[in-house]
Design a protein around this motif. Structure first.
Motif, mmCIF file in Angstrom:
data_model
loop_
_atom_site.group_PDB
_atom_site.id
_atom_site.type_symbol
_atom_site.label_atom_id
_atom_site.label_comp_id
_atom_site.label_asym_id
_atom_site.label_seq_id
_atom_site.Cartn_x
_atom_site.Cartn_y
_atom_site.Cartn_z
ATOM 1 N N LEU A 64 13.902 -5.929 9.846
ATOM 2 C CA LEU A 64 12.438 -5.830 9.783
ATOM 3 C C LEU A 64 11.784 -6.241 11.101
ATOM 4 O O LEU A 64 10.818 -5.627 11.553
ATOM 5 N N GLU A 65 12.305 -7.272 11.738
ATOM 6 C CA GLU A 65 11.681 -7.766 12.968
ATOM 7 C C GLU A 65 11.770 -6.752 14.107
ATOM 8 O O GLU A 65 10.984 -6.795 15.055
ATOM 9 N N HIS A 66 12.696 -5.793 13.988
ATOM 10 C CA HIS A 66 12.862 -4.802 15.058
ATOM 11 C C HIS A 66 11.776 -3.734 15.042
ATOM 12 O O HIS A 66 11.530 -3.108 16.069
ATOM 13 N N PHE A 67 11.137 -3.521 13.882
ATOM 14 C CA PHE A 67 10.107 -2.477 13.866
ATOM 15 C C PHE A 67 8.786 -2.933 13.258
ATOM 16 O O PHE A 67 7.767 -2.268 13.413
ATOM 17 N N PHE A 68 8.757 -4.096 12.581
ATOM 18 C CA PHE A 68 7.513 -4.554 11.948
ATOM 19 C C PHE A 68 7.371 -6.067 12.121
ATOM 20 O O PHE A 68 7.323 -6.818 11.154
ATOM 21 N N PRO A 69 7.281 -6.541 13.385
ATOM 22 C CA PRO A 69 7.232 -7.989 13.632
ATOM 23 C C PRO A 69 5.997 -8.658 13.025
ATOM 24 O O PRO A 69 6.045 -9.842 12.685
ATOM 25 N N GLU A 70 4.894 -7.910 12.872
ATOM 26 C CA GLU A 70 3.679 -8.496 12.293
ATOM 27 C C GLU A 70 3.933 -8.955 10.857
ATOM 28 O O GLU A 70 3.369 -9.958 10.413
ATOM 29 N N MET A 71 4.780 -8.240 10.148
ATOM 30 C CA MET A 71 5.075 -8.635 8.773
ATOM 31 C C MET A 71 5.999 -9.860 8.746
ATOM 32 O O MET A 71 5.828 -10.766 7.936
ATOM 33 N N VAL A 72 6.959 -9.884 9.653
ATOM 34 C CA VAL A 72 7.868 -11.045 9.753
ATOM 35 C C VAL A 72 7.074 -12.308 10.081
ATOM 36 O O VAL A 72 7.372 -13.395 9.583
ATOM 37 N N ALA A 73 6.018 -12.158 10.899
ATOM 38 C CA ALA A 73 5.197 -13.316 11.306
ATOM 39 C C ALA A 73 4.478 -13.957 10.123
ATOM 40 O O ALA A 73 4.052 -15.115 10.211
ATOM 41 N N LEU A 74 4.362 -13.241 9.001
ATOM 42 C CA LEU A 74 3.725 -13.811 7.814
ATOM 43 C C LEU A 74 4.594 -14.892 7.161
ATOM 44 O O LEU A 74 4.093 -15.728 6.407
ATOM 45 N N GLN A 75 5.898 -14.852 7.440
ATOM 46 C CA GLN A 75 6.822 -15.740 6.734
ATOM 47 C C GLN A 75 6.728 -17.170 7.272
ATOM 48 O O GLN A 75 6.568 -17.398 8.466
ATOM 49 N N GLY A 76 6.823 -18.123 6.343
ATOM 50 C CA GLY A 76 6.848 -19.529 6.726
ATOM 51 C C GLY A 76 5.635 -20.284 6.220
ATOM 52 O O GLY A 76 4.610 -19.697 5.885
ATOM 53 N N VAL A 77 5.790 -21.607 6.150
ATOM 54 C CA VAL A 77 4.722 -22.483 5.658
ATOM 55 C C VAL A 77 4.511 -23.612 6.660
ATOM 56 O O VAL A 77 5.465 -24.267 7.072
ATOM 57 N N ASP A 78 3.266 -23.812 7.065
ATOM 58 C CA ASP A 78 2.928 -24.935 7.953
ATOM 59 C C ASP A 78 2.301 -26.049 7.124
ATOM 60 O O ASP A 78 1.553 -25.787 6.174
ATOM 61 N N SER A 79 2.595 -27.272 7.482
ATOM 62 C CA SER A 79 2.036 -28.429 6.777
ATOM 63 C C SER A 79 1.494 -29.439 7.774
ATOM 64 O O SER A 79 2.087 -29.663 8.831
ATOM 65 N N VAL A 80 0.370 -30.024 7.410
ATOM 66 C CA VAL A 80 -0.174 -31.179 8.136
ATOM 67 C C VAL A 80 -0.509 -32.208 7.071
ATOM 68 O O VAL A 80 -1.369 -31.981 6.215
ATOM 69 N N GLY A 81 0.222 -33.322 7.100
ATOM 70 C CA GLY A 81 0.046 -34.320 6.040
ATOM 71 C C GLY A 81 0.419 -33.699 4.698
ATOM 72 O O GLY A 81 1.500 -33.125 4.540
#
Length: 474
Positions: A234-251
């Motif tokens: 997926l990252e080879h042709f649709f990196p914008e979708m791959v960028a959606l993955q993951g969770v950021d936390s602050v506190g």
């Protein structure tokens, strides 16, 4: 399964078999048709492999049929095709292939049936059925394709690394078949995809998007997307979708994983519609969240403006992915831009003007927009989901009431630019556009009714304020 009985329902098999015997040519029904026959799935393409000249066989079959269908010959590929009723029937001589590393186009030479079956992508596509009279209906299965059908496994007949390195599009096809058939990919075959993911770069965007759209149109497209993601394709042709993955936390503040949320929205939409472009709207609806993500100490993570940014990103993504740059792209762009608007209309204090404006902007796509909004409710809290869906019921009711009363869903301002120019003797100019826009705004705001007489009355008042006089006829 009684293969002879199954073949008897379609005359072309017997007809090709008879001609093949007259030419003394070993001939087999192969590939996807055989696979789908054993899976009891519909199939519209019929492929025959013969030991010899496939084009010669196609011409002889055409000559023997009462309707004499024209033969389309593809000399470069050594194949020929005829149309028989609703069927597309293709003929090719058995062949073996070799590849250069920089290209997926093989060097082809005549081969045995075994070599022809071995060059195919997956064991479930290597199956053949003899249609010569001597062994009519006999199944040839040198790579245990039937066993893989029963086990629901996608596996390559040859070494997976070689299979995918030779033709990297097969990696997309492996995932597409897994998604369409709800099969697993064999561990060594999936390992071959992982090792060759970067080889996808030699495949054209058109071929990639063709496979991706087939994945999107499956019953549960999230399965195919998860395989594309985990495999690294997926990252080879649709990196914008791959960028959606993951969770950021602050506190103690974190946001949901927008990749998996998007897949849930896509699956939700897919239970309601077969529309490829509404499914694309689901894929794109949050695509700008990574670009708009901010942390606010009081409220936590925000994605303000992601709907507008996503709408602006849509043409570029469509162009790069070789998706159509026409009304279909504009439809997806519109739904991305408007997908947050309906939920803001839940409040009882919402004015008819706000409802009219949404109806005007969404036009005929308002129902699809509401489907997307409903699909966007993905909380694990059932009570919350029911509350949100009930709110959308209220919004839909309000929209229907306003539309019945004001009919603004697809309205054109009752006074056209040409009429304004004729009445006041004006040339095309900004002042004409301003008058049109002010009439439209007055209708949307409910200041006047959506009819010609009130629109004309307002036009004259507005023109007088601007010092524009009606044209006089001498």
């Amino acid at each position: 399964m009684n293969l002879k009985k199954s073949l008897a329902t379609i005359p072309i098999f017997q007809q090709v078999g008879t001609v093949a015997d007259q030419l003394n040519m070993e001939t087999y029904l192969v590939g996807g048709y055989v696979r789908d026959l054993l899976l009891d799935r519909p199939s519209k393409d019929i492929d025959f492999v013969c030991i010899g000249d496939g084009i010669k066989l196609a011409k002889a079959v055409s000559a023997a049929l009462p309707e004499r269908p024209p033969v389309a010959v593809f000399k470069n590929f050594g194949t020929a095709m005829i149309k028989v009723g609703d069927w597309e029937v293709e003929f090719v001589g058995a062949r073996k292939e070799s590849y250069q590393r920089h290209s997926r186009k093989p060097q082809v030479e005549a081969g045995t049936l075994q070599e022809d079956q071995e060059r195919r992508d997956f064991t479930i596509n290597t199956l053949g059925i003899s249609i010569n009279e001597a062994n009519y209906g006999e199944l040839l299965d040198p790579f245990d394709g039937v066993k893989d059908l029963k086990r629901k496994i996608i596996r390559t007949p040859a070494d997976p690394e070689l299979t995918f390195s030779d033709d990297p599009l097969r990696m997309m096809r492996a995932i597409r078949f897994a998604a369409q058939l709800k099969f697993d990919i064999a561990p060594d075959t999936f390992e071959g995809i992982l090792k060759n993911a970067d080889r996808l770069s030699i495949i054209s965007g058109e071929r990639i998007i063709d496979e991706l759209n087939k994945i999107i149109l499956t019953e549960k497209p999230s399965y195919g997307f998860k395989l594309l993601f985990v495999s690294g394709l997926l990252e080879h042709f649709f990196p914008e979708m791959v960028a959606l993955q993951g969770v950021d936390s602050v506190g103690d503040k974190s946001h949901k994983d927008n990749f998996y949320h998007t897949l849930q929205v896509l699956d939700n939409v897919s239970t309601r519609t077969d529309s490829l472009w509404l499914r694309w709207a689901a894929i794109m609806h949050d695509i700008a969240k990574p670009a708009t993500k901010r942390f606010n100490q009081k409220v936590g993570w925000t994605f303000h403006g992601h709907e507008d940014k996503g709408a602006r990103m849509t043409p570029g993504i469509f162009r790069r992915l070789k998706l159509p740059m026409d009304e279909r792209m504009k439809y997806v762009q519109k739904l991305v831009k408007l997908h947050l608007r309906p939920i803001a209309l839940v409040n009882d204090k919402v004015t008819d003007a706000a409802l009219r404006r949404l109806l005007f902007e969404a036009g005929d796509d308002i129902d699809d927009l509401m489907q997307l909004c409903r699909a966007d409710v993905t909380s694990k809290n059932d009570h919350k989901v029911k509350r949100f869906l009930a709110n959308f019921d209220k919004v839909e009711k309000k929209l229907q009431e306003v539309e019945a009363k004001d009919q603004v869903r697809n309205f054109q301002p009752p006074v056209s630019g040409d009429e304004i120019m004729a009445i006041f003797g004006l040339k095309p100019s900004r002042v004409v556009g301003d008058l049109k826009e002010e009439i439209k705004e007055a209708i949307l705001e409910g200041q006047i009714q959506n009819n010609k007489s009130e629109a004309l009355e307002l036009m004259y008042r507005l023109a007088a304020k601007k010092g524009i006089e009606k044209k006089t006829n001498h």
